[in-house]
Design an enzyme around this catalytic site. Sequence first.
Site, PDB file in Angstrom:
ATOM      1  N   TYR A  32       0.911  -1.312  -0.083  1.00  0.00           N
ATOM      2  CA  TYR A  32       0.176  -0.141   0.104  1.00  0.00           C
ATOM      3  C   TYR A  32       0.731   1.245  -0.060  1.00  0.00           C
ATOM      4  O   TYR A  32       0.815   2.108   0.861  1.00  0.00           O
ATOM      5  CB  TYR A  32      -0.964   0.089   1.214  1.00  0.00           C
ATOM      6  CG  TYR A  32      -2.257   0.419   0.821  1.00  0.00           C
ATOM      7  CD1 TYR A  32      -3.136  -0.208  -0.141  1.00  0.00           C
ATOM      8  CD2 TYR A  32      -2.497   1.913   1.141  1.00  0.00           C
ATOM      9  CE1 TYR A  32      -4.247   0.512  -0.573  1.00  0.00           C
ATOM     10  CE2 TYR A  32      -3.664   2.527   0.612  1.00  0.00           C
ATOM     11  CZ  TYR A  32      -4.704   1.597  -0.070  1.00  0.00           C
ATOM     12  OH  TYR A  32      -5.910   2.459  -0.729  1.00  0.00           O
ATOM     13  N   HIS A  34       3.095   4.479  -0.719  1.00  0.00           N
ATOM     14  CA  HIS A  34       3.009   6.034  -0.767  1.00  0.00           C
ATOM     15  C   HIS A  34       4.549   6.652  -0.979  1.00  0.00           C
ATOM     16  O   HIS A  34       5.458   5.863  -1.140  1.00  0.00           O
ATOM     17  CB  HIS A  34       2.529   6.481   0.307  1.00  0.00           C
ATOM     18  CG  HIS A  34       3.013   5.942   1.934  1.00  0.00           C
ATOM     19  ND1 HIS A  34       4.261   6.429   2.132  1.00  0.00           N
ATOM     20  CD2 HIS A  34       2.639   5.135   3.084  1.00  0.00           C
ATOM     21  CE1 HIS A  34       4.583   5.954   3.398  1.00  0.00           C
ATOM     22  NE2 HIS A  34       3.504   5.230   3.690  1.00  0.00           N
ATOM     23  N   HIS A  37       7.591   5.246   0.988  1.00  0.00           N
ATOM     24  CA  HIS A  37       8.185   4.225   0.401  1.00  0.00           C
ATOM     25  C   HIS A  37       8.793   4.597  -1.083  1.00  0.00           C
ATOM     26  O   HIS A  37       9.956   4.140  -1.210  1.00  0.00           O
ATOM     27  CB  HIS A  37       6.976   3.047  -0.107  1.00  0.00           C
ATOM     28  CG  HIS A  37       6.221   2.669   1.293  1.00  0.00           C
ATOM     29  ND1 HIS A  37       4.880   2.725   1.463  1.00  0.00           N
ATOM     30  CD2 HIS A  37       6.773   1.841   2.276  1.00  0.00           C
ATOM     31  CE1 HIS A  37       4.444   2.343   2.375  1.00  0.00           C
ATOM     32  NE2 HIS A  37       5.449   1.873   2.976  1.00  0.00           N
ATOM     33  N   LYS A 184       3.607  10.543   6.461  1.00  0.00           N
ATOM     34  CA  LYS A 184       2.831   9.499   5.464  1.00  0.00           C
ATOM     35  C   LYS A 184       2.862   7.904   6.156  1.00  0.00           C
ATOM     36  O   LYS A 184       4.070   7.743   6.675  1.00  0.00           O
ATOM     37  CB  LYS A 184       3.417   9.407   4.236  1.00  0.00           C
ATOM     38  CG  LYS A 184       3.480  10.862   3.511  1.00  0.00           C
ATOM     39  CD  LYS A 184       3.218  10.586   2.006  1.00  0.00           C
ATOM     40  CE  LYS A 184       3.135  12.156   1.395  1.00  0.00           C
ATOM     41  NZ  LYS A 184       1.878  12.308   0.269  1.00  0.00           N
ATOM     42  N   SER A 185       1.877   7.177   6.084  1.00  0.00           N
ATOM     43  CA  SER A 185       1.829   6.025   6.576  1.00  0.00           C
ATOM     44  C   SER A 185       0.671   5.254   5.804  1.00  0.00           C
ATOM     45  O   SER A 185      -0.511   5.896   5.464  1.00  0.00           O
ATOM     46  CB  SER A 185       1.421   6.004   8.011  1.00  0.00           C
ATOM     47  OG  SER A 185       0.841   4.760   8.415  1.00  0.00           O
ATOM     48  N   SER A 186       0.805   4.238   5.731  1.00  0.00           N
ATOM     49  CA  SER A 186      -0.439   3.200   4.912  1.00  0.00           C
ATOM     50  C   SER A 186      -1.408   3.356   5.888  1.00  0.00           C
ATOM     51  O   SER A 186      -2.662   3.141   5.464  1.00  0.00           O
ATOM     52  CB  SER A 186       0.083   1.929   4.536  1.00  0.00           C
ATOM     53  OG  SER A 186       1.562   1.808   4.035  1.00  0.00           O
TER      54      SER A 186
HETATM   55  P1  AMP Z   1       5.715  -0.176   5.921  1.00  0.00           P
HETATM   56  O1  AMP Z   1       5.258  -0.604   4.659  1.00  0.00           O
HETATM   57  O2  AMP Z   1       4.964   0.843   6.888  1.00  0.00           O
HETATM   58  O3  AMP Z   1       6.301  -1.434   6.765  1.00  0.00           O
HETATM   59  O4  AMP Z   1       7.293   0.659   5.797  1.00  0.00           O
HETATM   60  C1  AMP Z   1       7.914   0.206   4.946  1.00  0.00           C
HETATM   61  C2  AMP Z   1       9.460   1.111   5.026  1.00  0.00           C
HETATM   62  O5  AMP Z   1       9.050   2.301   4.551  1.00  0.00           O
HETATM   63  C3  AMP Z   1       9.903   1.322   6.394  1.00  0.00           C
HETATM   64  O6  AMP Z   1      11.385   1.171   6.190  1.00  0.00           O
HETATM   65  C4  AMP Z   1       9.304   2.324   6.893  1.00  0.00           C
HETATM   66  O7  AMP Z   1      10.184   3.270   7.874  1.00  0.00           O
HETATM   67  C5  AMP Z   1       9.326   3.503   5.419  1.00  0.00           C
HETATM   68  N1  AMP Z   1       8.343   4.429   5.612  1.00  0.00           N
HETATM   69  C6  AMP Z   1       7.135   4.258   5.804  1.00  0.00           C
HETATM   70  N2  AMP Z   1       6.488   5.565   5.845  1.00  0.00           N
HETATM   71  C7  AMP Z   1       7.650   6.283   5.771  1.00  0.00           C
HETATM   72  C8  AMP Z   1       7.499   7.732   5.592  1.00  0.00           C
HETATM   73  N3  AMP Z   1       6.373   8.424   5.836  1.00  0.00           N
HETATM   74  N4  AMP Z   1       8.759   8.466   5.244  1.00  0.00           N
HETATM   75  C9  AMP Z   1       9.845   7.735   5.067  1.00  0.00           C
HETATM   76  N5  AMP Z   1       9.840   6.435   5.104  1.00  0.00           N
HETATM   77  C10 AMP Z   1       8.669   5.522   5.583  1.00  0.00           C
END
Ligand code: AMP
Length: 280
Positions: A32, A34, A37, A184-186
């Site tokens: 998902y 953004h 990522h 930003k976050s999923s």
């Molecule tokens: P996730 O899919 O949430 O497990 O995140 C995958 C990778 O993307 C992890 O290393 C997170 O720290 C990084 N990530 C997620 N959101 C952000 C963001 N807003 N800014 C930078 N890196 C991010």
Amino acid sequence: MTILKTVAEVREVVRRWHSQGLSVGLVPTMGYLHEGHASLIDKSAEQNDKTVVSVFVNPMQFGPSEDLDSYPRDLNRDADIVSAHGGNVIFNPEPEEMYHSDFSSFVDMTVLTDELCGLSRPVHFRGVCTVVTKLFNIVKPDRAYFGQKDAQQLAVIKHMVSDLNMDIEIIGCPIVRESDGLAKSSRNTYLNREERKAAVVLSETIKLGETLVKNGETDCAGILAKMKANIDKEPLAEIDYVKIVDASTMQQIEKIDRPILCAMAVYIGKTRLIDNFFTE
Ligand code: AMP
């Protein structure tokens, strides 16, 4: 850009790349995707000949009452983003491909995982360390990319790589934010309109803490009290934790006399969001 579902397929592609002398970057994600990522994929594409993005909602890092089932998924959308940012392969295994029915080996860590999210989510980092180790063994990347957004995770992975002599360079990338400051976050997709407005309290409070530290305040209790009071003003917000820890040990400190990580987890309605700042 190719989507691969099995370990054998990924190994085959990476073996070919390595035999051609090409460098490989890995961006582990739960999908998902953004712009956060995307910034990791950009960095990997800039620093490596080939980039693998793993898209895997890892059951092992979710606790029993967490959002494993409702976690958002959209592989077609992810594929467009990976492709647009120069990724070469998405590794998207099914849970059974990663964890056979007799799976029984784990990578765990002490100390660095005692505090912050490790305290609120007891099984989380064992799941993260185990899956990241597996991804490292499958993809054999030269470099792997993690966001500062998950600051404790980044510290844990760097420590694991050092402790276990993994020959991989870990690159940390800055937090990418929405225009109003929300990281930003999923999981931001869980927020309704009212909650989305309220969620800005996290980044505003991070800014407040950062300013206090920049202005020379060194008493952690005082800084945290002001930050918590700011969050408490938002009726939809409920604090899980707001803490200041030593940036290298992740243990709580009383006085700012070394590099620190100030991290928070806050529920906005049912959605648990995190944010942080650190000093060098
Ligand atoms: P996730 O899919 O949430 O497990 O995140 C995958 C990778 O993307 C992890 O290393 C997170 O720290 C990084 N990530 C997620 N959101 C952000 C963001 N807003 N800014 C930078 N890196 C991010």
